[in-house]
Design an enzyme around this catalytic site. Sequence first.
Site, PDB file in Angstrom:
ATOM      1  N   HIS A   1      -2.624  -3.048  -3.353  1.00 39.08           N
ATOM      2  CA  HIS A   1      -3.998  -2.903  -2.858  1.00 39.08           C
ATOM      3  C   HIS A   1      -4.986  -2.775  -4.015  1.00 39.08           C
ATOM      4  O   HIS A   1      -6.081  -3.321  -3.988  1.00 39.08           O
ATOM      5  CB  HIS A   1      -4.077  -1.675  -1.936  1.00 39.08           C
ATOM      6  CG  HIS A   1      -5.257  -1.680  -1.015  1.00 39.08           C
ATOM      7  ND1 HIS A   1      -5.532  -0.632  -0.167  1.00 39.08           N
ATOM      8  CD2 HIS A   1      -6.237  -2.601  -0.807  1.00 39.08           C
ATOM      9  CE1 HIS A   1      -6.641  -0.914   0.514  1.00 39.08           C
ATOM     10  NE2 HIS A   1      -7.082  -2.096   0.149  1.00 39.08           N
TER      11      HIS A   1
ATOM     12  N   HIS B   1       0.842  -1.190   0.000  1.00 41.11           N
ATOM     13  CA  HIS B   1       0.000   0.000   0.000  1.00 41.11           C
ATOM     14  C   HIS B   1       0.882   1.246   0.000  1.00 41.11           C
ATOM     15  O   HIS B   1       2.043   1.179   0.357  1.00 41.11           O
ATOM     16  CB  HIS B   1      -0.810   0.103   1.307  1.00 41.11           C
ATOM     17  CG  HIS B   1      -1.651  -1.074   1.635  1.00 41.11           C
ATOM     18  ND1 HIS B   1      -3.017  -1.067   1.452  1.00 41.11           N
ATOM     19  CD2 HIS B   1      -1.354  -2.276   2.177  1.00 41.11           C
ATOM     20  CE1 HIS B   1      -3.521  -2.232   1.862  1.00 41.11           C
ATOM     21  NE2 HIS B   1      -2.524  -2.980   2.305  1.00 41.11           N
ATOM     22  N   TYR B   2       0.302   2.394  -0.338  1.00 38.95           N
ATOM     23  CA  TYR B   2       0.890   3.650   0.121  1.00 38.95           C
ATOM     24  C   TYR B   2      -0.009   4.236   1.197  1.00 38.95           C
ATOM     25  O   TYR B   2      -1.204   3.915   1.269  1.00 38.95           O
ATOM     26  CB  TYR B   2       1.194   4.626  -1.009  1.00 38.95           C
ATOM     27  CG  TYR B   2       0.057   5.211  -1.827  1.00 38.95           C
ATOM     28  CD1 TYR B   2      -1.107   5.708  -1.249  1.00 38.95           C
ATOM     29  CD2 TYR B   2       0.193   5.340  -3.209  1.00 38.95           C
ATOM     30  CE1 TYR B   2      -2.109   6.282  -2.015  1.00 38.95           C
ATOM     31  CE2 TYR B   2      -0.805   5.905  -3.985  1.00 38.95           C
ATOM     32  CZ  TYR B   2      -1.953   6.372  -3.385  1.00 38.95           C
ATOM     33  OH  TYR B   2      -2.944   6.934  -4.149  1.00 38.95           O
ATOM     34  N   THR B   3       0.590   5.100   2.047  1.00 39.17           N
ATOM     35  CA  THR B   3      -0.187   5.636   3.165  1.00 39.17           C
ATOM     36  C   THR B   3      -1.206   6.677   2.698  1.00 39.17           C
ATOM     37  O   THR B   3      -2.263   6.827   3.314  1.00 39.17           O
ATOM     38  CB  THR B   3       0.749   6.266   4.215  1.00 39.17           C
ATOM     39  OG1 THR B   3       1.659   7.149   3.558  1.00 39.17           O
ATOM     40  CG2 THR B   3       1.524   5.190   4.970  1.00 39.17           C
TER      41      THR B   3
ATOM     42  N   ASP C   1      -3.668   2.443  -4.814  1.00 40.23           N
ATOM     43  CA  ASP C   1      -2.321   2.290  -4.265  1.00 40.23           C
ATOM     44  C   ASP C   1      -1.747   0.886  -4.484  1.00 40.23           C
ATOM     45  O   ASP C   1      -2.512  -0.064  -4.555  1.00 40.23           O
ATOM     46  CB  ASP C   1      -2.314   2.656  -2.764  1.00 40.23           C
ATOM     47  CG  ASP C   1      -3.220   1.786  -1.895  1.00 40.23           C
ATOM     48  OD1 ASP C   1      -4.366   1.521  -2.306  1.00 40.23           O
ATOM     49  OD2 ASP C   1      -2.776   1.374  -0.808  1.00 40.23           O
TER      50      ASP C   1
ATOM     51  N   GLU D   1       2.611  -0.905   4.550  1.00 43.03           N
ATOM     52  CA  GLU D   1       2.277   0.478   4.165  1.00 43.03           C
ATOM     53  C   GLU D   1       3.570   1.208   3.822  1.00 43.03           C
ATOM     54  O   GLU D   1       4.497   1.276   4.633  1.00 43.03           O
ATOM     55  CB  GLU D   1       1.571   1.206   5.323  1.00 43.03           C
ATOM     56  CG  GLU D   1       0.130   0.781   5.546  1.00 43.03           C
ATOM     57  CD  GLU D   1      -0.863   1.440   4.579  1.00 43.03           C
ATOM     58  OE1 GLU D   1      -0.440   2.285   3.754  1.00 43.03           O
ATOM     59  OE2 GLU D   1      -2.060   1.103   4.668  1.00 43.03           O
TER      60      GLU D   1
HETATM   61 ZN   LIG Z   1      -4.085   0.600   0.637  1.00 43.70          ZN
END
Ligand SMILES: [Zn+2]
Length: 260
Positions: A142, A35-37, A152, A100
């Site tokens: 994600h 993911h990215y935050t 993301d 993340e």
């Molecule tokens: Zn995510």
Amino acid sequence: MKAFTPDSSIASDVIPSPNFGDRKDGRAPDMILLHYTGMPDVEGAIARLCTAGTEVSAHYVVLEDGRIVQCVPEAKRAWHAGIAHWAGEEDINSCSIGVEIVNRGHDWGYPEFPLRQIAAVIALCRGIMLRRKVPSHRVLGHSDVAPSRKMDPGEKFPWHSLANSGVGHWVQPTAIVRGQPLKLGTVGDDVLKLQQGLARYGYGVPVSGTYDGTTMQVVTAFQRHFRPLRVDGIADDSTLTTLQALLANLSPGANVAAAG
Ligand SMILES: [Zn+2]
């Protein structure tokens, strides 16, 4: 929350999150979900993942300078996937380890991922893959498991660099050329074949022969991951042949659950 010993030897800090539960039926994780935050600053992102009541968490957070913080023990079920689907499974939190990656994301300018950070993601994933026997084709974004809701880690995430270091499944995308693409509204056997291919790879897509809105979202997610040069939800020749190449070098027996 009690501190715990990090599962990964390269995690430098533990910031325990109260947001986790047990994996369903003791399911052993065999997927890594990246993911990215998607938040303007790192403090806010970590606070959100580690505060009771937010109902979100991840096992690891990788900072821009490459430091790695663990928030949930790998044995536990962290809450990062939400409503999701992959290869016939819907409880993605129970089968995955969530990572993340600190990046502001599409809503806040979407900066490039620094090389130091990518090197840390690679090292972390290699360790998890080795310890947990995660196959390459189950290192996913994600957006792959929730194409209608998520973007993301996005098209700037260097999946090819990860693959060069043995993390994730990747083939060089075929060149973009002019031609008659499949797109929203197209009906027929070619669309059916595309949908069957995406479903066999693991994506949650209707297999109907009609290129509907859901199909377009899944094609967009596929492009973000595997053909990031053009992300438009239109299945051009390059998109179709890149998918075929990925399927052709998927290890035998992979995703058998989704193949039926
Ligand atoms: Zn995510």
